[in-house]
Design an enzyme around this catalytic site. Structure first.
Site, mmCIF file in Angstrom:
data_model
loop_
_atom_site.group_PDB
_atom_site.id
_atom_site.type_symbol
_atom_site.label_atom_id
_atom_site.label_comp_id
_atom_site.label_asym_id
_atom_site.label_seq_id
_atom_site.Cartn_x
_atom_site.Cartn_y
_atom_site.Cartn_z
ATOM 1 N N GLY A 88 0.812 -1.220 0.000
ATOM 2 C CA GLY A 88 0.000 0.000 0.000
ATOM 3 C C GLY A 88 0.840 1.263 0.000
ATOM 4 O O GLY A 88 0.351 2.359 -0.257
ATOM 5 N N ARG A 89 2.092 1.116 0.351
ATOM 6 C CA ARG A 89 2.969 2.299 0.357
ATOM 7 C C ARG A 89 4.347 1.907 -0.157
ATOM 8 O O ARG A 89 5.348 2.456 0.277
ATOM 9 C CB ARG A 89 3.085 2.868 1.759
ATOM 10 C CG ARG A 89 3.547 1.807 2.731
ATOM 11 C CD ARG A 89 3.916 2.291 4.056
ATOM 12 N NE ARG A 89 3.894 1.112 4.921
ATOM 13 C CZ ARG A 89 3.986 1.134 6.207
ATOM 14 N NH1 ARG A 89 4.093 2.277 6.814
ATOM 15 N NH2 ARG A 89 3.959 0.037 6.915
ATOM 16 N N ASP A 121 -2.346 6.776 2.669
ATOM 17 C CA ASP A 121 -1.859 7.790 1.724
ATOM 18 C C ASP A 121 -0.648 7.307 0.922
ATOM 19 O O ASP A 121 -0.153 8.013 0.048
ATOM 20 C CB ASP A 121 -1.523 9.095 2.465
ATOM 21 C CG ASP A 121 -0.461 8.898 3.539
ATOM 22 O OD1 ASP A 121 0.082 7.777 3.655
ATOM 23 O OD2 ASP A 121 -0.174 9.865 4.273
ATOM 24 N N ASP A 248 2.194 -11.139 7.234
ATOM 25 C CA ASP A 248 2.552 -10.307 6.083
ATOM 26 C C ASP A 248 3.921 -9.667 6.283
ATOM 27 O O ASP A 248 4.472 -9.081 5.350
ATOM 28 C CB ASP A 248 1.498 -9.226 5.833
ATOM 29 C CG ASP A 248 1.213 -8.392 7.067
ATOM 30 O OD1 ASP A 248 0.891 -8.981 8.113
ATOM 31 O OD2 ASP A 248 1.328 -7.155 7.005
ATOM 32 N N ASN A 249 4.480 -9.791 7.478
ATOM 33 C CA ASN A 249 5.805 -9.232 7.739
ATOM 34 C C ASN A 249 6.849 -10.336 7.915
ATOM 35 O O ASN A 249 7.883 -10.116 8.528
ATOM 36 C CB ASN A 249 5.772 -8.338 8.982
ATOM 37 C CG ASN A 249 4.916 -7.092 8.765
ATOM 38 O OD1 ASN A 249 4.724 -6.668 7.628
ATOM 39 N ND2 ASN A 249 4.411 -6.529 9.833
ATOM 40 N N ASP A 258 10.296 -5.299 7.297
ATOM 41 C CA ASP A 258 9.290 -4.380 7.840
ATOM 42 C C ASP A 258 9.643 -3.914 9.250
ATOM 43 O O ASP A 258 9.078 -4.352 10.255
ATOM 44 C CB ASP A 258 7.882 -4.993 7.779
ATOM 45 C CG ASP A 258 7.287 -4.792 6.388
ATOM 46 O OD1 ASP A 258 8.009 -4.289 5.512
ATOM 47 O OD2 ASP A 258 6.113 -5.134 6.177
HETATM 48 P P1 AMP Z 1 2.831 -2.921 7.966
HETATM 49 O O1 AMP Z 1 2.556 -2.018 9.092
HETATM 50 O O2 AMP Z 1 4.069 -2.558 7.206
HETATM 51 O O3 AMP Z 1 2.849 -4.348 8.310
HETATM 52 O O4 AMP Z 1 1.645 -2.683 6.929
HETATM 53 C C1 AMP Z 1 0.417 -3.339 6.949
HETATM 54 C C2 AMP Z 1 -0.363 -3.009 5.703
HETATM 55 O O5 AMP Z 1 -0.786 -1.630 5.719
HETATM 56 C C3 AMP Z 1 0.411 -3.174 4.398
HETATM 57 O O6 AMP Z 1 -0.473 -3.693 3.433
HETATM 58 C C4 AMP Z 1 0.832 -1.769 4.069
HETATM 59 O O7 AMP Z 1 1.059 -1.589 2.681
HETATM 60 C C5 AMP Z 1 -0.360 -0.957 4.549
HETATM 61 N N1 AMP Z 1 0.000 0.434 4.885
HETATM 62 C C6 AMP Z 1 0.676 0.848 5.978
HETATM 63 N N2 AMP Z 1 0.856 2.185 5.961
HETATM 64 C C7 AMP Z 1 0.278 2.628 4.833
HETATM 65 C C8 AMP Z 1 0.112 3.932 4.235
HETATM 66 N N3 AMP Z 1 0.603 5.040 4.792
HETATM 67 N N4 AMP Z 1 -0.566 4.001 3.064
HETATM 68 C C9 AMP Z 1 -1.054 2.895 2.477
HETATM 69 N N5 AMP Z 1 -0.931 1.658 2.988
HETATM 70 C C10 AMP Z 1 -0.289 1.515 4.150
HETATM 71 MG MG MG Z 2 4.264 -4.868 6.548
#
Ligand code: AMP
Ligand code: MG
Length: 486
Positions: A88-89, A121, A248-249, A258
């Site tokens: 997502g980012r 975002d 997912d991590n 991550d």
């Molecule tokens: P994480 O915290 O890295 O394990 O992220 C969990 C999920 O949330 C993943 O699919 C990321 O791509 C999504 N995500 C986290 N922060 C953002 C952001 N600022 N914008 C879009 N997607 C996000």
């Molecule tokens: Mg992640």
């Protein structure tokens, strides 16, 4: 500038990703670039200026041969299944093959929304970007498998979190970005043929030696479990707490991935938790082996359709492999802790190890410094150990027990001390130093962060000028809380 991209995922895995683009940053400015890593990757910088690097590693300019895309994945987050996550980012630019023949992903993190951004975002704030850069480079220097950081670029845009922060983009290097959650996504939405296709790709890319086994998907399960046991043992060995061990991590390559609310423990306590979102301590320091087991059970479930397709009888074998994880982990972990204690691999010392952690916990000993202090003791200097303990003889029974083991070793105390210093770091990213460095960076002063980076990149050799980097936080610091924040 030439990356010589060779984008195997893009070219052979259509349907497993969504094409995506980077947002245009308003005023990209290079914060740091990892030239040593660029060289290792075989990227020809061709005299690129900081301005050119800033444009490329913020996503403003697409390097030739890139096929930008966002990967699809799902994942269990704190025990609950989220069927649709994905990058997502983050934006995968492509893959490079190093002069040594190793393949790596080059990914921008924080370069704007993708088809998987949901309500996010797609951006990242400078604090979390510099935190990941520092932590991943520290882990690499400590010899822990990890994704790396190639660049950090300030975008010139503001990113709104609880407050507005300067935005930044991190360039992450990973041997791949395929996660347990990637398998879960295709198992949940598509079924056996997609799981087989993904598993075949992972085997081709990471573990070609498994291709000719009777059931390669079963062999993959076994291999990934082995790598995760090694990884989590190494985390425990340096006092690292990942903080968000969601499926997912968890990278199937066995690299730490991550870096969100992760942190290193100062005083040893098995229940240490830093992350604000982990109120129940699911991912506490000492629970990481159990969570590894849990995550690998989810991986096995996702792989089952592929394992079954080759031979239904192998489903039982998969269960056995998962059930053996605690024992397998314990073997790896004990081997590692023996190295830290200067003991030979054959020593019968399970009780010594258990007693060690009880004594460290009871006395609240600084975990990192303790092992260096033991080596000093072997050299006849007990002053460092004494400074770490609440009372001079606080660990006397355990020390006596350890000495007995040391005396059984084939080599002498001085040689053992040197071997211990080679595996026990002096410097880790201490929480109070990380906070101070990130606070300064947020206001535009990168100097403390750059100095800390230099220190954690050289973890094993003590230097008098770095004395302040070696000790635990001053009293009054903490309780320490970390945030995902990206
Ligand atoms: P994480 O915290 O890295 O394990 O992220 C969990 C999920 O949330 C993943 O699919 C990321 O791509 C999504 N995500 C986290 N922060 C953002 C952001 N600022 N914008 C879009 N997607 C996000
Ligand atoms: Mg992640």
């Amino acid at each position: 500038m030439d990356f010589a991209f060779d984008n195997s995922f893009h070219d052979s895995m259509e349907g497993f990703y969504a094409p995506a683009e980077a947002a245009k940053p308003s005023a990209p400015k290079l914060l740091i670039f990892n030239r040593e890593l660029a060289q290792r990757l075989g990227i020809d910088l061709d005299g690129a200026t900081d301005e050119q690097l800033a444009r490329i590693f913020s996503g403003e300019e697409l390097p030739g041969g890139a096929n930008p895309l966002a990967l699809a994945y799902a994942g269990h987050q704190f025990g609950h299944f989220s069927p649709q996550l994905g990058d997502g980012r983050a934006l995968l630019l492509g893959e490079v093959v190093t002069p040594d023949g190793e393949r790596f992903d080059i990914q921008l993190k924080g370069s704007g929304p993708t088809p998987f951004s949901r309500n996010g975002d797609g951006r990242a704030a400078i604090g979390p970007v510099l935190r990941e850069y520092l932590m991943s480079e520290a882990m690499a220097a400590l010899g822990v498998p990890t994704t790396r950081s190639l660049a950090a670029v300030a975008t010139g845009d503001r990113v709104q979190r609880e407050q507005a922060h300067p935005g930044a983009v991190l360039t992450r290097i990973a041997s791949s970005h395929i996660r347990v959650g990637t398998f879960q996504f295709f198992a949940a939405h598509f079924g056996a043929d997609h799981v087989v296709q993904l598993s075949d790709y992972v085997i081709r890319r990471h573990f070609p030696d498994l291709a000719d086994t009777a059931n390669p998907h079963l062999a993959l399960l076994n291999r990934v479990i082995g790598l995760q046991c090694d990884l989590v043992a190494q985390w425990l060995g340096v006092g690292f707490i990942h903080g968000v061990m969601n499926t997912d991590n968890v990278a199937v390559s066995g690299e730490t991935i991550d870096y969100g609310p992760c942190a290193f423990m100062d005083r040893f306590s098995v229940n240490t938790v830093f992350s604000s979102i982990d109120a129940n301590g699911r991912y506490a320091y000492g629970r990481q082996p159990q969570m590894l087991h849990w995550n690998m059970a989810r991986f096995a479930e996702a792989l089952l359709p592929a394992i079954h397709a080759v031979d239904p009888a192998d489903v039982e074998a998969a269960k056995d492999i998962v059930n053996e994880i605690p024992e397998r982990f314990r073997t790896v972990w004990h081997a590692l802790i023996r190295f830290k204690l200067g003991l030979d691999q054959s020593a019968d010392d399970a009780t010594l190890i258990d007693n060690l952690f009880d004594a460290l916990e009871t006395n609240g000993v600084d975990f990192t410094s303790f092992f260096r202090a033991l080596a000093m003791l072997l050299r006849g200097d007990g002053s460092m150990l004494e400074r770490l303990l609440p009372a001079p003889d606080a660990m006397a029974p355990w020390i006596a027990e350890w000495w007995e083991h040391i005396e059984r070793e084939a080599i002498g105390p001085l040689e053992i001390a040197d071997a211990m210093d080679a595996v026990n770091p002096v410097y880790i990213p201490r929480n109070h130093l990380v906070e101070a460095a990130l606070g300064a960076a947020e206001t535009g002063d990168l100097a403390p962060w750059l100095e800390l980076l230099e220190v954690v990149r050289n973890p094993y050799t003590p230097r008098p000028v770095w004395a302040l980097f070696a000790g635990p936080a001053p009293t009054g610091f903490g309780p320490y809380t970390t945030y995902c924040g990206t």
